[in-house]
Design a protein around this motif. Structure first.
Motif, short mmCIF file in Angstrom:
data_model
loop_
_atom_site.label_atom_id
_atom_site.label_comp_id
_atom_site.label_asym_id
_atom_site.label_seq_id
_atom_site.Cartn_x
_atom_site.Cartn_y
_atom_site.Cartn_z
N ALA A 1 0.86 -1.19 0.00
CA ALA A 1 0.00 0.00 0.00
C ALA A 1 0.89 1.24 0.00
CB ALA A 1 -0.90 0.00 1.23
N ARG A 2 0.66 2.11 -0.98
CA ARG A 2 1.51 3.29 -1.12
C ARG A 2 0.78 4.59 -0.78
NH1 ARG A 2 6.39 0.84 -1.14
NH2 ARG A 2 6.63 -0.62 -2.89
N ASP A 3 -0.49 4.66 -1.09
CA ASP A 3 -1.26 5.89 -0.92
C ASP A 3 -2.48 5.62 -0.05
OD1 ASP A 3 0.36 7.50 -2.82
OD2 ASP A 3 -0.48 6.12 -4.31
N PHE A 4 -2.90 6.67 0.68
CA PHE A 4 -4.00 6.51 1.62
C PHE A 4 -4.91 7.72 1.52
CE2 PHE A 4 -0.32 4.25 3.04
CZ PHE A 4 -0.81 2.98 3.34
N SER A 5 -6.20 7.48 1.72
CA SER A 5 -7.16 8.57 1.57
C SER A 5 -8.40 8.29 2.41
CB SER A 5 -7.55 8.73 0.10
OG SER A 5 -8.58 9.70 -0.05
N ASN A 6 -9.08 9.38 2.75
CA ASN A 6 -10.35 9.32 3.46
C ASN A 6 -11.50 9.70 2.54
OD1 ASN A 6 -11.95 9.00 5.83
ND2 ASN A 6 -11.78 11.17 6.34
N THR A 7 -11.21 9.84 1.26
CA THR A 7 -12.18 10.33 0.28
C THR A 7 -13.10 9.20 -0.20
OG1 THR A 7 -10.58 11.97 -0.47
CG2 THR A 7 -12.45 11.51 -1.93
N PRO A 8 -14.40 9.43 -0.20
CA PRO A 8 -15.32 8.41 -0.72
C PRO A 8 -14.98 8.05 -2.18
CG PRO A 8 -16.53 10.09 0.49
CD PRO A 8 -15.12 10.59 0.38
N ASP A 9 -15.16 6.79 -2.51
CA ASP A 9 -14.93 6.24 -3.85
C ASP A 9 -13.47 6.28 -4.28
OD1 ASP A 9 -17.70 5.74 -4.17
OD2 ASP A 9 -18.02 7.81 -4.85
N GLU B 1 -10.25 10.04 13.58
CA GLU B 1 -9.32 11.10 13.21
C GLU B 1 -9.67 11.67 11.84
OE1 GLU B 1 -5.63 9.21 15.81
OE2 GLU B 1 -5.51 9.16 13.63
N TYR B 2 -9.06 12.81 11.52
CA TYR B 2 -9.35 13.45 10.23
C TYR B 2 -8.99 12.54 9.07
CZ TYR B 2 -4.37 14.25 9.51
OH TYR B 2 -3.03 14.06 9.32
N SER B 3 -8.06 11.61 9.28
CA SER B 3 -7.60 10.73 8.21
C SER B 3 -8.55 9.58 7.92
CB SER B 3 -6.22 10.15 8.57
OG SER B 3 -6.29 9.44 9.80
N ARG C 1 -14.12 -11.23 19.08
CA ARG C 1 -13.18 -10.63 20.01
C ARG C 1 -13.04 -9.12 19.83
NH1 ARG C 1 -10.11 -13.77 23.07
NH2 ARG C 1 -8.28 -12.40 22.99
N MET C 2 -13.19 -8.63 18.62
CA MET C 2 -13.13 -7.18 18.41
C MET C 2 -14.32 -6.50 19.08
SD MET C 2 -11.85 -6.61 14.49
CE MET C 2 -10.11 -6.69 14.07
N GLY C 3 -15.49 -7.08 18.90
CA GLY C 3 -16.67 -6.57 19.58
C GLY C 3 -16.90 -5.08 19.36
N GLU C 4 -17.23 -4.39 20.42
CA GLU C 4 -17.55 -2.96 20.36
C GLU C 4 -16.75 -2.21 21.43
OE1 GLU C 4 -21.47 0.01 20.62
OE2 GLU C 4 -21.67 -2.17 20.84
N GLY C 5 -16.07 -1.15 21.03
CA GLY C 5 -15.38 -0.30 21.99
C GLY C 5 -13.91 -0.57 22.14
N ARG C 6 -13.28 -1.20 21.13
CA ARG C 6 -11.84 -1.45 21.18
C ARG C 6 -11.12 -0.69 20.05
NH1 ARG C 6 -14.15 -6.44 22.73
NH2 ARG C 6 -13.49 -7.03 24.83
N LEU C 7 -9.86 -0.46 20.25
CA LEU C 7 -9.06 0.28 19.29
C LEU C 7 -8.61 -0.61 18.13
CD1 LEU C 7 -7.36 2.87 18.52
CD2 LEU C 7 -5.48 1.79 19.79
N LEU C 8 -8.76 -0.07 16.92
CA LEU C 8 -8.04 -0.60 15.75
C LEU C 8 -7.22 0.57 15.22
CD1 LEU C 8 -9.24 -2.91 12.90
CD2 LEU C 8 -7.92 -0.86 12.37
N PHE C 9 -5.92 0.36 15.11
CA PHE C 9 -5.02 1.45 14.71
C PHE C 9 -4.20 1.00 13.52
CE2 PHE C 9 -1.29 4.15 14.85
CZ PHE C 9 -1.83 5.40 15.08
N ALA C 10 -4.29 1.74 12.41
CA ALA C 10 -3.57 1.42 11.17
C ALA C 10 -2.52 2.49 10.91
CB ALA C 10 -4.52 1.33 10.00
N LEU C 11 -1.34 2.04 10.49
CA LEU C 11 -0.24 2.98 10.24
C LEU C 11 0.57 2.52 9.04
CD1 LEU C 11 1.19 5.50 11.46
CD2 LEU C 11 2.68 3.90 12.69
N ALA C 12 0.99 3.47 8.23
CA ALA C 12 1.82 3.16 7.08
C ALA C 12 3.29 3.36 7.43
CB ALA C 12 1.43 4.06 5.91
#
Length: 233
Positions: A134-142, A172-174, A222-233
């Motif tokens: 993965a090289r590029d990341f975006s929060n933009t729909p589509d 976050e904004y991202s 196990r993920m359920g509701e209310g836990r952190l998922l954090f992604a980083l490049a």
């Protein structure tokens, strides 16, 4: 590390002591009065003091499966978003620096320190050449790109196209459009081991964290509701 994993167990102390009364002797009128003999003093019981013991939890990720900056950033995110992330027993990390054929979705047990690893895909917009990175990341729909940053799991869901899944809300904004973009955790054929064996890498999603069908039921529970998922490049 801001997250406190220490507990302090304090022992109490007790002091035991004893006393005895002196006995008196009746004296005949013609006898010389004698002072009563002093009763032997009982020895004071020894003071028992229990020193405070610091209970040190096991280290996080003792096998160093997660790169340090990813772990550190995730722990900071737990504190930053503590109002939205009430559960601190485990968290989920995604390392988008790694090749898609490698295990790069981590479940970190914050109590025992144990780390389990799984495979997950990235968005086709993040890897248009299908290199496996993965090289590029975006929060933009589509955009069909993956988004980085802190998410909170929002419970088990079900969709007509993807079936069982885990809903996510971006914090976050991202990634704050994650719910509008339908960014979820779901199972996919292109994330299954046979696809990896045939193609040498996983297929690409539309930005979702797709996993092997066999891994999804356990992760969903196990993920359920209310836990952190954090992604980083």
């Amino acid at each position: 590390m801001r997250l406190s994993r220490r507990g302090l167990i304090l022992g109490g102390s007790a002091l035991l002591s004893g006393c005895a009364s002196a006995a008196s002797t009746r004296v005949a009128p013609s006898a010389v009065a004698l002072a009563p003999a002093a009763a032997p003093q009982a020895e004071a019981a020894p003071r028992v003091v229990m020193a405070a013991q610091s209970v040190v939890p096991p280290p996080l990720d003792p096998q160093n499966r997660v790169r340090k900056d990813l772990m550190d950033r995730a722990l900071v995110a737990l504190d930053t978003h503590h109002r939205r992330i009430p559960l601190r027993d485990r968290m989920y990390l995604v390392d988008f620096q790694r090749f898609s054929g490698e295990e790069r979705l981590y479940e970190v047990d914050l109590v025992t320190g144990h780390v389990a690893a799984f495979r997950t895909s990235h968005g086709r917009g993040s890897d248009p050449a299908h290199s496996g990175y993965a090289r590029d990341f975006s929060n933009t729909p589509d955009s069909h790109m993956s988004s980085v940053g802190a998410y909170v799991t929002a419970g088990a869901g079900w969709g007509r196209q993807q079936g069982p899944n885990v809903l996510l809300d971006g914090l976050e904004y991202s990634n704050d459009r994650a719910r509008d973009r339908a960014i979820i955790v779901h199972g996919a054929d292109y994330a299954d081991p046979d696809f990896l064996a045939r193609e040498g890498k996983l297929g690409r999603s539309y930005g979702c964290f797709s996993t092997a069908h066999a891994d999804l039921p356990m992760l969903r529970e196990r993920m359920g509701e209310g836990r952190l998922l954090f992604a980083l490049a």
